[in-house]
Design a protein around this motif. Structure first.
Motif, PDB file in Angstrom:
ATOM      1  N   MET A   1     -51.242  75.217  -5.397  1.00  0.00           N
ATOM      2  CA  MET A   1     -51.658  76.101  -4.312  1.00  0.00           C
ATOM      3  C   MET A   1     -52.955  75.562  -3.709  1.00  0.00           C
ATOM      4  N   SER A   2     -53.021  75.532  -2.395  1.00  0.00           N
ATOM      5  CA  SER A   2     -54.194  74.995  -1.724  1.00  0.00           C
ATOM      6  C   SER A   2     -55.322  76.027  -1.696  1.00  0.00           C
ATOM      7  N   HIS A   3     -56.538  75.548  -1.513  1.00  0.00           N
ATOM      8  CA  HIS A   3     -57.716  76.401  -1.438  1.00  0.00           C
ATOM      9  C   HIS A   3     -57.659  77.238  -0.161  1.00  0.00           C
ATOM     10  N   GLN A   4     -57.879  78.542  -0.294  1.00  0.00           N
ATOM     11  CA  GLN A   4     -57.887  79.433   0.859  1.00  0.00           C
ATOM     12  C   GLN A   4     -59.320  79.821   1.177  1.00  0.00           C
ATOM     13  N   PRO A   5     -59.792  79.547   2.387  1.00  0.00           N
ATOM     14  CA  PRO A   5     -61.186  79.841   2.730  1.00  0.00           C
ATOM     15  C   PRO A   5     -61.477  81.344   2.762  1.00  0.00           C
ATOM     16  N   VAL A   6     -62.645  81.688   2.246  1.00  0.00           N
ATOM     17  CA  VAL A   6     -63.160  83.057   2.235  1.00  0.00           C
ATOM     18  C   VAL A   6     -64.588  82.989   2.768  1.00  0.00           C
ATOM     19  N   ILE A   7     -64.945  83.929   3.648  1.00  0.00           N
ATOM     20  CA  ILE A   7     -66.293  83.935   4.217  1.00  0.00           C
ATOM     21  C   ILE A   7     -67.008  85.242   3.894  1.00  0.00           C
ATOM     22  N   ASP A   8     -68.329  85.202   3.910  1.00  0.00           N
ATOM     23  CA  ASP A   8     -69.172  86.395   3.916  1.00  0.00           C
ATOM     24  C   ASP A   8     -69.372  86.676   5.407  1.00  0.00           C
ATOM     25  N   GLY A   9     -68.681  87.690   5.927  1.00  0.00           N
ATOM     26  CA  GLY A   9     -68.618  87.929   7.366  1.00  0.00           C
ATOM     27  C   GLY A   9     -69.957  88.015   8.072  1.00  0.00           C
ATOM     28  N   LEU A  10     -70.855  88.846   7.584  1.00  0.00           N
ATOM     29  CA  LEU A  10     -72.141  89.028   8.263  1.00  0.00           C
ATOM     30  C   LEU A  10     -72.997  87.769   8.176  1.00  0.00           C
ATOM     31  N   GLU A  11     -72.994  87.100   7.024  1.00  0.00           N
ATOM     32  CA  GLU A  11     -73.768  85.861   6.867  1.00  0.00           C
ATOM     33  C   GLU A  11     -73.186  84.751   7.753  1.00  0.00           C
ATOM     34  N   PHE A  12     -71.871  84.666   7.826  1.00  0.00           N
ATOM     35  CA  PHE A  12     -71.189  83.670   8.652  1.00  0.00           C
ATOM     36  C   PHE A  12     -71.589  83.847  10.118  1.00  0.00           C
ATOM     37  N   ALA A  13     -71.596  85.098  10.575  1.00  0.00           N
ATOM     38  CA  ALA A  13     -71.974  85.381  11.960  1.00  0.00           C
ATOM     39  C   ALA A  13     -73.457  85.118  12.186  1.00  0.00           C
ATOM     40  N   GLN A  43     -52.990  76.376  13.540  1.00  0.00           N
ATOM     41  CA  GLN A  43     -54.362  75.859  13.555  1.00  0.00           C
ATOM     42  C   GLN A  43     -55.300  77.014  13.897  1.00  0.00           C
ATOM     43  N   TYR A  44     -56.468  77.030  13.258  1.00  0.00           N
ATOM     44  CA  TYR A  44     -57.432  78.079  13.563  1.00  0.00           C
ATOM     45  C   TYR A  44     -58.828  77.483  13.680  1.00  0.00           C
ATOM     46  N   GLU A  45     -59.663  78.201  14.414  1.00  0.00           N
ATOM     47  CA  GLU A  45     -61.089  77.900  14.507  1.00  0.00           C
ATOM     48  C   GLU A  45     -61.812  79.235  14.478  1.00  0.00           C
ATOM     49  N   LEU A  46     -62.755  79.362  13.553  1.00  0.00           N
ATOM     50  CA  LEU A  46     -63.524  80.584  13.397  1.00  0.00           C
ATOM     51  C   LEU A  46     -64.989  80.258  13.627  1.00  0.00           C
ATOM     52  N   LEU A  47     -65.598  80.978  14.569  1.00  0.00           N
ATOM     53  CA  LEU A  47     -67.004  80.761  14.911  1.00  0.00           C
ATOM     54  C   LEU A  47     -67.802  82.026  14.633  1.00  0.00           C
ATOM     55  N   GLY A  48     -68.968  81.869  14.051  1.00  0.00           N
ATOM     56  CA  GLY A  48     -69.886  82.986  13.864  1.00  0.00           C
ATOM     57  C   GLY A  48     -70.733  83.141  15.117  1.00  0.00           C
ATOM     58  N   VAL A  49     -70.863  84.361  15.591  1.00  0.00           N
ATOM     59  CA  VAL A  49     -71.666  84.663  16.773  1.00  0.00           C
ATOM     60  C   VAL A  49     -72.767  85.616  16.319  1.00  0.00           C
ATOM     61  N   PRO A  50     -74.026  85.119  16.261  1.00  0.00           N
ATOM     62  CA  PRO A  50     -75.117  85.961  15.730  1.00  0.00           C
ATOM     63  C   PRO A  50     -75.249  87.316  16.414  1.00  0.00           C
ATOM     64  N   ARG A  55     -74.482  93.188  18.263  1.00  0.00           N
ATOM     65  CA  ARG A  55     -73.908  93.159  16.912  1.00  0.00           C
ATOM     66  C   ARG A  55     -73.436  91.746  16.576  1.00  0.00           C
ATOM     67  N   PRO A  56     -73.412  91.427  15.272  1.00  0.00           N
ATOM     68  CA  PRO A  56     -72.831  90.145  14.875  1.00  0.00           C
ATOM     69  C   PRO A  56     -71.321  90.175  15.121  1.00  0.00           C
ATOM     70  N   ALA A  57     -70.742  88.998  15.356  1.00  0.00           N
ATOM     71  CA  ALA A  57     -69.314  88.936  15.673  1.00  0.00           C
ATOM     72  C   ALA A  57     -68.716  87.620  15.178  1.00  0.00           C
ATOM     73  N   LEU A  58     -67.409  87.590  15.170  1.00  0.00           N
ATOM     74  CA  LEU A  58     -66.652  86.379  14.885  1.00  0.00           C
ATOM     75  C   LEU A  58     -65.784  86.104  16.098  1.00  0.00           C
ATOM     76  N   ARG A  59     -65.618  84.840  16.419  1.00  0.00           N
ATOM     77  CA  ARG A  59     -64.675  84.458  17.469  1.00  0.00           C
ATOM     78  C   ARG A  59     -63.589  83.648  16.788  1.00  0.00           C
ATOM     79  N   LEU A  60     -62.363  84.103  16.921  1.00  0.00           N
ATOM     80  CA  LEU A  60     -61.227  83.469  16.257  1.00  0.00           C
ATOM     81  C   LEU A  60     -60.257  82.932  17.300  1.00  0.00           C
TER      82      LEU A  60
END
Length: 165
Positions: A1-13, A43-50, A55-60
Motif C-alpha cells: 500500500m502506498s503512503h497516503q498524505p495527511v496534512i495539519d489543515g491550519l498549519e498547512f494553510a 492528479q491533485y494540487e493542494l495549496l495552503g492560503v494563509p 480566514r485560512p484556506a486550502l485551494r484544491l
C-alpha cells in the motif's frame, strides 16, 4: 500500500504549503459503485492560503478522468475532471456555525491536525459527479435503448390483431 498524505489543515494553510501528486482511482471507496472501472489515477494540487476573506484556506485542484457507468446503456461514460475549489477552514464546528453560509462563497470545512488528502479529493469528486451518469446519446443500443422512429408498442400490434373476442 502506498503512503497516503495527511496534512495539519491550519498549519498547512498558515505556512502557504504546497502538495501535489496522483491518487489511484481504486482508493476512492465511496465512488466505487458508480464507476465502470477503478483503473487510473487523478492528479491533485493542494495549496495552503494563509488568509482568504479573513480566514485560512486550502485551494484544491483536481484533474484527470473517471469512467462512470452510463445509467441508460450500462456502458462506460468518460467524465473529464477539472476541479478548482477553495476550502475555507475553521478550527471548530461552532466557529463554522457562528457565521451564516453565503450562497456565493468558498466551501467551509472544519480543519484538523490529521486531514487525509485522499478524503478531501474524494469529497470534491463526489460533489462534481453528475446526479445521473448517462451519455447525451447512447451509441449501440444497450438493454435500455429505445428504437428511434419505431413505436415501443409496435410489437404489441401483432399480438392484439391475432386475439379473437
Amino acid at each position: 500500500m502506498s503512503h497516503q498524505p495527511v496534512i495539519d489543515g491550519l498549519e498547512f494553510a498558515r505556512t502557504g504549503s504546497k502538495l501535489q501528486g496522483a491518487l489511484p482511482v481504486a482508493g476512492f471507496l465511496r465512488l466505487r459503485d458508480a464507476l465502470c472501472t477503478n483503473q487510473g489515477a487523478v492528479q491533485y494540487e493542494l495549496l495552503g492560503v494563509p488568509e482568504q476573506q479573513g480566514r485560512p484556506a486550502l485551494r484544491l485542484r483536481v484533474g484527470g478522468e473517471l469512467q462512470f457507468v452510463c445509467q441508460r446503456c450500462l456502458g462506460a461514460l468518460e467524465f473529464p475532471l477539472h476541479i478548482d475549489v477553495s476550502l475555507q477552514l475553521a478550527a471548530t464546528q461552532a466557529e463554522l456555525d457562528a457565521e451564516p453560509l453565503a450562497a456565493e462563497g468558498p466551501e467551509r470545512i472544519v480543519a484538523s491536525r490529521e486531514m487525509p488528502v485522499r478524503d478531501l479529493v474524494e469529497d470534491e469528486l463526489l460533489l462534481a459527479m453528475p446526479l445521473v451518469t448517462r451519455h447525451e446519446r447512447c451509441a449501440a443500443g444497450g438493454p435500455l435503448a429505445v428504437n428511434e422512429g419505431r413505436s415501443p408498442f409496435a410489437g404489441l400490434r401483432g399480438l392484439v390483431g391475432g386475439i379473437k373476442h
